[in-house]
Motif scaffolding. Sequence first.
Motif, short mmCIF file in Angstrom:
data_model
loop_
_atom_site.label_atom_id
_atom_site.label_comp_id
_atom_site.label_asym_id
_atom_site.label_seq_id
_atom_site.Cartn_x
_atom_site.Cartn_y
_atom_site.Cartn_z
N GLU A 185 30.04 31.35 -8.77
CA GLU A 185 28.69 31.67 -8.76
C GLU A 185 28.05 31.06 -9.83
OE1 GLU A 185 29.35 35.56 -11.23
OE2 GLU A 185 30.53 36.49 -9.76
N ARG A 186 28.65 29.68 -10.23
CA ARG A 186 28.22 28.57 -10.57
C ARG A 186 28.52 26.90 -9.77
NH1 ARG A 186 28.71 24.10 -14.55
NH2 ARG A 186 27.26 24.25 -15.63
N LEU A 187 27.70 27.05 -9.20
CA LEU A 187 28.44 25.25 -8.14
C LEU A 187 26.83 24.42 -9.40
CD1 LEU A 187 28.88 27.87 -5.71
CD2 LEU A 187 27.78 26.16 -4.21
N ALA A 188 27.60 23.28 -9.79
CA ALA A 188 27.17 22.46 -10.14
C ALA A 188 27.43 21.15 -9.04
CB ALA A 188 27.86 22.22 -11.65
N TYR A 189 26.54 20.72 -9.24
CA TYR A 189 26.35 19.19 -8.76
C TYR A 189 26.56 17.50 -9.36
CZ TYR A 189 21.95 19.91 -7.28
OH TYR A 189 20.37 20.05 -7.51
N SER A 190 25.89 16.58 -8.43
CA SER A 190 26.18 15.35 -9.64
C SER A 190 25.67 14.43 -7.84
CB SER A 190 27.06 14.04 -9.66
OG SER A 190 27.36 15.05 -11.61
N TRP A 191 24.81 13.18 -8.20
CA TRP A 191 24.32 12.78 -7.01
C TRP A 191 25.13 11.25 -7.02
CZ3 TRP A 191 21.55 14.63 -3.31
CH2 TRP A 191 20.90 15.54 -3.53
N VAL A 192 25.28 11.51 -6.07
CA VAL A 192 26.08 9.57 -5.05
C VAL A 192 25.05 8.84 -4.19
CG1 VAL A 192 27.96 8.31 -4.24
CG2 VAL A 192 28.40 10.70 -5.64
N LEU A 193 24.35 7.64 -4.41
CA LEU A 193 23.36 6.96 -3.44
C LEU A 193 24.51 6.20 -2.46
CD1 LEU A 193 20.45 6.25 -3.32
CD2 LEU A 193 21.03 4.46 -5.04
N LEU A 194 24.01 6.53 -1.60
CA LEU A 194 24.59 6.16 -0.04
C LEU A 194 24.09 3.68 -1.21
CD1 LEU A 194 25.10 8.51 2.37
CD2 LEU A 194 26.69 7.83 0.48
N VAL A 195 25.09 3.72 -0.49
CA VAL A 195 24.87 1.60 -0.24
C VAL A 195 25.75 1.00 0.67
CG1 VAL A 195 23.80 2.04 -2.64
CG2 VAL A 195 26.04 1.14 -2.28
N VAL A 196 25.29 -0.23 0.93
CA VAL A 196 25.46 -1.24 1.61
C VAL A 196 25.94 -2.15 1.65
CG1 VAL A 196 25.85 -2.20 4.11
CG2 VAL A 196 24.51 -0.31 3.97
N PRO A 197 26.41 -2.71 1.10
CA PRO A 197 27.46 -3.90 0.98
C PRO A 197 26.82 -5.67 0.92
CG PRO A 197 29.76 -2.91 1.63
CD PRO A 197 28.22 -2.04 1.45
N THR A 198 25.88 -6.55 0.14
CA THR A 198 25.38 -7.21 0.95
C THR A 198 26.52 -8.32 0.29
OG1 THR A 198 23.86 -7.24 -0.91
CG2 THR A 198 23.21 -6.19 1.14
N ALA A 199 25.76 -9.93 0.67
CA ALA A 199 25.98 -11.46 -0.33
C ALA A 199 27.32 -11.23 -0.47
CB ALA A 199 25.26 -11.31 -1.55
N ASP A 200 28.17 -11.01 0.80
CA ASP A 200 29.44 -10.95 0.80
C ASP A 200 30.42 -10.51 -0.55
OD1 ASP A 200 31.48 -11.79 2.45
OD2 ASP A 200 32.03 -14.02 1.17
N GLY A 201 29.78 -9.23 -0.35
CA GLY A 201 30.21 -8.21 -1.38
C GLY A 201 29.95 -8.27 -3.14
N ARG A 202 29.08 -9.59 -3.47
CA ARG A 202 28.55 -9.97 -4.53
C ARG A 202 27.19 -8.58 -4.94
NH1 ARG A 202 30.57 -14.59 -2.62
NH2 ARG A 202 31.66 -15.63 -3.56
N ASP A 203 27.27 -7.78 -3.52
CA ASP A 203 25.70 -7.39 -4.83
C ASP A 203 25.61 -6.25 -3.79
OD1 ASP A 203 23.43 -5.64 -5.20
OD2 ASP A 203 22.08 -8.47 -5.13
#
Length: 444
Positions: A185-203
């Motif tokens: 009766e009470r479904l709650a949620y948060s957003w997670v953005l899908l990302v891809v590592p770049t710059a050898d893991g620095r970004d």
Amino acid sequence: MQHRGRHRRRKRGRAVRAFLAGTALALTAAATMISASQATVAENPGALKPLTSPAETAGLRLQEDRTPPRMLDRLAEAMGRPVGVSAVLDGADRTLVEAADCTRTERKSLPVAPDAGRAYCWDPADTAAPDWRPASVTTSGDADDDGSWGRHRVILAGWTHSTTTGSVADRGLARVAFIDADDPERLAYSWVLLVVPTADGRDYRGLVSPVSGMVWYRNKLLVTTTAGGAEALYVYDVDRIHRTTADTPAIGRVPGGWSARGYRYVMPAVGSYRFPAGRCSATGSPCPGALSLDRGSAPDSLAVSEWTPADSDRHARLWRYPLSADPAGGGPLATDPAGRVDAVEAYETRAAGIRGVLTQHRPGDARTTWYVGYPAGSLDGRSSLWRQDTDGANAARCGSEATRHCWTKGMGSLSYAAGTGEVWSLSDRMLFSVPLASIDSSTE
């Protein structure tokens, strides 16, 4: 107070059922007024044709490509210790609304037949603009056979931003709603953005791709992508969700921290499965469309449908990949020593534009039963849901033989929760479940 709450819920349930029943009557009446030449009944996709020769299945082969661990570790060192799914749920700042309190337009997007057992519309903060749309769903029933992830029952819903409208910076981005489903009766949620590592893991950068299919298996999340102009299945790890530290319009490293266009969490890709045969074509690699998990096969398997344009003459392919039985493996698909994955079963269906796929294996029956969702027909913009095998096909009906366009408006993918017997899916406006037994009854 407790008794009044139950009475109110019963009244809400009756109201939703009455609304859907009225919709069904209206659809049936309209269908009887349309001539046979206008073809309100979808073309029957017919029996599934097995694909067995190497020439027919070679294009379905995948090649595993893991993100180097040093990249992921470097990103984790810079961003801080990853958070778990429970932490994301505990910080939920959005609420799903029960169907009885949704608008008439939202409820009209639900299936006419079979009836939705549970249904919810999204927080108004996420539906005010039409540029984001839900398309894929999976649950903790996929992730673990006990139906829970840790102490929570969880539903994940994948959304994609339009590539042609809305903010230019948001176009094509993909996000996942992590939904706490412990209290129906009470479904709650948060957003997670899908990302891809770049710059050898620095970004990192945002994943820019439609996410039409999604499956959560153990701690891995598989999503369909066309990222970088190549069709693939991207792999995410729910144990590698990171908090952002800056609220700016940028995505990635910014002065003073890490940003994701206002999203509090990001999840970086940990690998992918790509089609070595290249871009999708009728005889080569497919464009992956919908995904679902099949726990009734041995071993567990991933069901996949091919995306083709709804108005195409191309017959779509349906197939399954084996999932790894090793919980400690990189997975989740079972690969050979060279990192290759071959389909264990493949078919051709006489249809196009598939939006959802689900497979089931019944005791004493060696055949795989496929549930396949096809695009909207001419009546009220509704899609159709078919049950297919190598003997033929049957569709869910709207209470009469007049039309089989009984499913949702803007159909999303399908996910079966074995513990509750529910099939979860999405319309363009709502999240809902239907008992699998009701689907079977409707398609008999």
